[in-house]
Design a protein around this motif. Structure first.
Motif, PDB file in Angstrom:
ATOM      1  N   VAL A 321       0.837  -1.194   0.000  1.00 39.71           N
ATOM      2  CA  VAL A 321       0.000   0.000   0.000  1.00 39.71           C
ATOM      3  C   VAL A 321       0.874   1.248   0.000  1.00 39.71           C
ATOM      4  N   GLY A 322       1.915   1.250   0.813  1.00 41.61           N
ATOM      5  CA  GLY A 322       2.793   2.411   0.872  1.00 41.61           C
ATOM      6  C   GLY A 322       3.445   2.717  -0.457  1.00 41.61           C
ATOM      7  N   GLU A 323       3.885   1.685  -1.164  1.00 38.22           N
ATOM      8  CA  GLU A 323       4.507   1.879  -2.474  1.00 38.22           C
ATOM      9  C   GLU A 323       3.503   2.444  -3.473  1.00 38.22           C
ATOM     10  N   ARG A 324       2.297   1.904  -3.451  1.00 34.94           N
ATOM     11  CA  ARG A 324       1.264   2.370  -4.388  1.00 34.94           C
ATOM     12  C   ARG A 324       0.845   3.807  -4.071  1.00 34.94           C
ATOM     13  N   MET A 325       0.783   4.150  -2.792  1.00 31.72           N
ATOM     14  CA  MET A 325       0.435   5.524  -2.423  1.00 31.72           C
ATOM     15  C   MET A 325       1.529   6.500  -2.832  1.00 31.72           C
ATOM     16  N   LEU A 326       2.787   6.088  -2.697  1.00 33.63           N
ATOM     17  CA  LEU A 326       3.890   6.955  -3.100  1.00 33.63           C
ATOM     18  C   LEU A 326       3.843   7.209  -4.603  1.00 33.63           C
ATOM     19  N   ALA A 327       3.557   6.160  -5.366  1.00 32.04           N
ATOM     20  CA  ALA A 327       3.454   6.312  -6.821  1.00 32.04           C
ATOM     21  C   ALA A 327       2.294   7.224  -7.199  1.00 32.04           C
ATOM     22  N   LEU A 328       1.172   7.093  -6.487  1.00 32.67           N
ATOM     23  CA  LEU A 328       0.015   7.942  -6.763  1.00 32.67           C
ATOM     24  C   LEU A 328       0.310   9.395  -6.417  1.00 32.67           C
ATOM     25  N   ALA A 329       0.994   9.608  -5.307  1.00 35.89           N
ATOM     26  CA  ALA A 329       1.252  10.971  -4.849  1.00 35.89           C
ATOM     27  C   ALA A 329       2.163  11.745  -5.791  1.00 35.89           C
ATOM     28  N   VAL A 330       3.048  11.048  -6.507  1.00 32.87           N
ATOM     29  CA  VAL A 330       3.969  11.735  -7.417  1.00 32.87           C
ATOM     30  C   VAL A 330       3.481  11.700  -8.861  1.00 32.87           C
ATOM     31  N   ASP A 331       2.296  11.153  -9.086  1.00 30.84           N
ATOM     32  CA  ASP A 331       1.711  11.187 -10.428  1.00 30.84           C
ATOM     33  C   ASP A 331       1.523  12.650 -10.831  1.00 30.84           C
ATOM     34  N   PRO A 332       1.921  13.037 -12.038  1.00 28.51           N
ATOM     35  CA  PRO A 332       1.799  14.440 -12.448  1.00 28.51           C
ATOM     36  C   PRO A 332       0.405  15.016 -12.275  1.00 28.51           C
ATOM     37  N   SER A 333      -0.615  14.173 -12.411  1.00 32.03           N
ATOM     38  CA  SER A 333      -1.986  14.668 -12.253  1.00 32.03           C
ATOM     39  C   SER A 333      -2.283  15.085 -10.816  1.00 32.03           C
ATOM     40  N   MET A 334      -1.473  14.646  -9.887  1.00 32.92           N
ATOM     41  CA  MET A 334      -1.684  14.927  -8.469  1.00 32.92           C
ATOM     42  C   MET A 334      -0.861  16.112  -7.976  1.00 32.92           C
ATOM     43  N   LEU A 335      -0.083  16.749  -8.865  1.00 29.98           N
ATOM     44  CA  LEU A 335       0.851  17.781  -8.414  1.00 29.98           C
ATOM     45  C   LEU A 335       0.631  19.120  -9.122  1.00 29.98           C
ATOM     46  N   TYR A 336       0.953  20.177  -8.407  1.00 30.66           N
ATOM     47  CA  TYR A 336       1.011  21.514  -8.987  1.00 30.66           C
ATOM     48  C   TYR A 336       2.426  21.767  -9.499  1.00 30.66           C
ATOM     49  N   PRO A 337       2.576  22.688 -10.438  1.00 35.76           N
ATOM     50  CA  PRO A 337       3.937  23.071 -10.831  1.00 35.76           C
ATOM     51  C   PRO A 337       4.701  23.611  -9.629  1.00 35.76           C
ATOM     52  N   ASN A 338       5.976  23.281  -9.547  1.00 39.04           N
ATOM     53  CA  ASN A 338       6.791  23.735  -8.417  1.00 39.04           C
ATOM     54  C   ASN A 338       7.301  25.148  -8.700  1.00 39.04           C
ATOM     55  N   THR A 339       6.335  26.058  -8.863  1.00 36.88           N
ATOM     56  CA  THR A 339       6.610  27.445  -9.224  1.00 36.88           C
ATOM     57  C   THR A 339       5.719  28.349  -8.378  1.00 36.88           C
ATOM     58  N   ASP A 340       5.962  29.646  -8.458  1.00 37.11           N
ATOM     59  CA  ASP A 340       5.098  30.582  -7.740  1.00 37.11           C
ATOM     60  C   ASP A 340       3.673  30.525  -8.271  1.00 37.11           C
ATOM     61  N   GLU A 341       3.529  30.270  -9.570  1.00 34.73           N
ATOM     62  CA  GLU A 341       2.176  30.131 -10.134  1.00 34.73           C
ATOM     63  C   GLU A 341       1.473  28.916  -9.553  1.00 34.73           C
ATOM     64  N   GLY A 342       2.239  27.830  -9.411  1.00 35.90           N
ATOM     65  CA  GLY A 342       1.668  26.629  -8.807  1.00 35.90           C
ATOM     66  C   GLY A 342       1.258  26.864  -7.362  1.00 35.90           C
TER      67      GLY A 342
END
Length: 606
Positions: A321-342
């Protein structure tokens, strides 16, 4: 003036009324703490401002004075006759008795802490206080601000004296703590005066203008006076603040060579007893370290099983479960750009979640705070080592509740975690409970501000559970996984906190376990484990508190059947304010008995 008046009246008119005693205890505590006075803003309305130029005493002598006062107040409180009390007074007495007794029982462990660490301490709390709590609305406020800057060296020296006392007693923080603190303090100084939050805060406030009239918000200050104030602040930071930090840096550089890699409280003199006290103080129960460890293991298994089913439904069925959650959390669809706009987009989405929750709670809440809550970013100078948190409103209504979000690395802010964080920190979590507590009427003032971690954090975690019941995650399995992951890491806390401080786990062992089970980002796991090391027992309060709220609600539902009203249950909790969980259990049992008795009386009358 208030302290002298209350103190003289107490001596002259023996015995005072119980309500008078309640207020005396609070007033005497309050007037000794100028920083708390500034934060609460309860005396400015009477034209009292002198405290805004002073800092709270951090000396060992002051700590012993407060201990002696707690002993005296507890003895006085216990001389009142319970038979002469109203029901409300009896509850206030029980709460104050628990609080004072706990303070008195802390005496053998008053040095069992690390006053300067990566989570809190004068080195980061004082700048945060100056930036967030010290209001600058007049020239007088600005002068008070600068006077406080010049008092940094005295307060830092007091803290350093306390650290030396602890070192002599064999209480030294683990080596990693010293490294984190040194990095933080060096960064604070190395950025220079003009980039420092203490300077930019004053500069920004003095130059802030009304958006409609363009008039300065700090009125009756000429341009030359503004420049002079900034010059004075620059001098105070350069000649007072930075040398205070440098002195502390030099001590910690030397202390690092004498520190060890052991992390748990077990390593300290009388460490097992100190940890047992910390658990009782934080959970407000009598559960032992062994009890809590086993509860945590059971909860971890239950939550992992539920998460496994949801992940399977998303087609993520391979690996832990931990491995699958880590993969889900870093999926691009789950993240904002690492910028001020994000970061801007993330803050806007956080606020939208707050607003949506507020609009959809009428079915279970008919009691709401009068003041609102909004989201802001954690001040950048301390963001790297801080977690998201809630800052309560000012008692005078001049400052709303604020949910501070951690945004320094957007790769560690997965969208799936955002709803749950809002429900915990803002609505219906901390903001509902804490703001309503401040608004309580007809109770002693101490009931509005006294802290009980298990109650406050337990309610916030219960709020996450309630959001699930209300359908806030419907059609959002990823968000529901975020909720379960948040609950999982609170359950894991029970395991690792007791593991570190009771079962002698190393820091690395605890990190591996938490990362293996939760799938949280490595950086978050490290920050969490390091938090538990310097705040033993505190992290256990969340899950123990939540389980108690659920258990007591279930007890009321079973006992009352059709007569159970969830809004009435929530009203009782939110209108009573924080209290030890053992006392909360008595309150709920009394509520059940009175509701049943009322039902019987109604049936007899019919």
């Amino acid at each position: 003036v208030l302290g002298t008046t209350f103190g003289a009246a107490f001596v002259f008119f023996k015995p005072p009324s119980l309500n008078f005693f309640f207020e005396r205890v609070f007033i005497e505590f309050l007037i000794d703490d100028p920083e708390l006075l500034t934060s609460l803003r309860v005396v400015e309305q009477f034209g009292i401002h002198a405290h805004n130029s002073d800092l709270t005493d951090a000396s060992d002598a002051y700590a012993r004075k407060q201990l002696a006062k707690a002993k005296d107040d507890l003895a006085t409180l216990r001389r009142y006759n319970p038979n002469d009390m109203t029901e409300s007074q009896q509850l206030s007495t029980d709460i104050l008795d628990w609080f004072l007794e706990s303070a008195v029982n802390a005496e053998p462990f008053m040095y069992h802490n690390y006053p300067v660490n990566q989570m809190f301490g004068v080195q980061n709390e004082l700048p945060t206080f100056m930036a967030a709590m010290h209001q600058i609305n007049t020239e007088r406020d600005a002068h008070h601000y600068i006077e406080r800057l010049d008092k940094f060296p005295h307060k830092f020296d007091q803290v350093l004296d306390g650290i030396r006392i602890r070192e002599q007693a064999g209480i030294v923080p683990p080596k990693f703590v010293i490294g984190r603190v040194l990095d933080e303090m060096r960064g604070f100084v190395d950025n220079g005066v003009e980039a420092n939050i203490l300077y930019t805060t004053l500069l920004d406030r003095l130059n802030e203008r009304d958006p409609e009239s363009s008039a300065y918000l700090v009125t009756k200050v000429s341009d030359s006076e503004r420049a002079e104030l900034c010059t004075d602040a620059h001098r105070a930071i350069e000649q007072s603040v930075f040398p205070a930090y440098q002195n502390l840096i030099e001590y910690f550089e030397d202390l690092k060579d004498r520190a060890t890699e052991d992390d748990g409280f077990w390593k300290l003199p009388n460490g097992d007893a100190a940890y047992a006290y910390a658990l009782r103080q934080n959970t407000t129960t009598d559960k032992t370290a062994t009890d809590i460890h086993h509860i945590g293991i059971g909860e971890v298994y239950r939550i992992l099983t539920e998460m496994d089913g949801i992940l399977d439904g998303l087609g993520r069925d391979e690996g832990r479960v931990g491995e699958r959650m880590l993969a889900l959390a870093v999926d691009p669809s789950m993240l904002y750009p690492n910028t001020d706009e994000g970061r801007t987009a993330c803050l806007a989405d956080y606020q939208a979640i707050i607003d949506s929750a507020s609009e959809n709670l009428d079915a279970v809440f008919d009691l709401r705070p009068a003041i609102g809550v909004h989201v802001e970013r954690i001040p950048e100078f301390k963001e790297a080592t801080a977690a998201a948190y809630y800052n309560q409103p000012a008692l005078d209504g001049s400052r709303p509740g604020i949910f501070y979000a951690k945004l320094n690395d957007m790769n560690e802010v997965p969208k799936l975690s955002m709803k749950t964080l809002v429900y915990h920190e803002a609505i219906p979590g901390h903001h509902f409970q804490i703001a309503l507590q401040q608004e309580m009427q007809g109770v002693p003032t101490f009931r509005k501000v006294v802290p009980f971690t298990a109650y406050v954090e337990g309610w916030a975690l219960y709020a996450e559970y309630l959001a699930k019941e209300l359908g806030f995650y419907e059609g959002d399995p990823e968000g529901d996984l975020g909720r379960l992951q948040a609950e999982l890491f609170r359950a894991v806390r029970l395991v690792v906190d007791t593991g570190i401080h009771h079962r002698r786990w190393t820091r690395e062992q605890a990190i591996r376990y938490m990362e293996f089970v939760t799938g949280m980002p490595h950086g978050d796991v490290v920050s969490e484990i390091e938090r538990y090391i310097v705040m033993p027992g505190q992290a256990c309060a969340y899950k123990i508190g939540q389980l108690t709220f659920i258990e007591l609600r279930t007890r009321a539902e079973h006992a009352l059947g059709d007569r159970f009203d969830l809004r009435a249950f929530h009203n009782l909790i939110l209108s009573s304010g924080a209290m030890p969980l053992t006392i909360l259990e008595q309150v709920i049992d009394q509520y059940i008995a009175e509701t049943l008795r009322s039902s019987v009386d109604q049936q007899a009358a019919a």
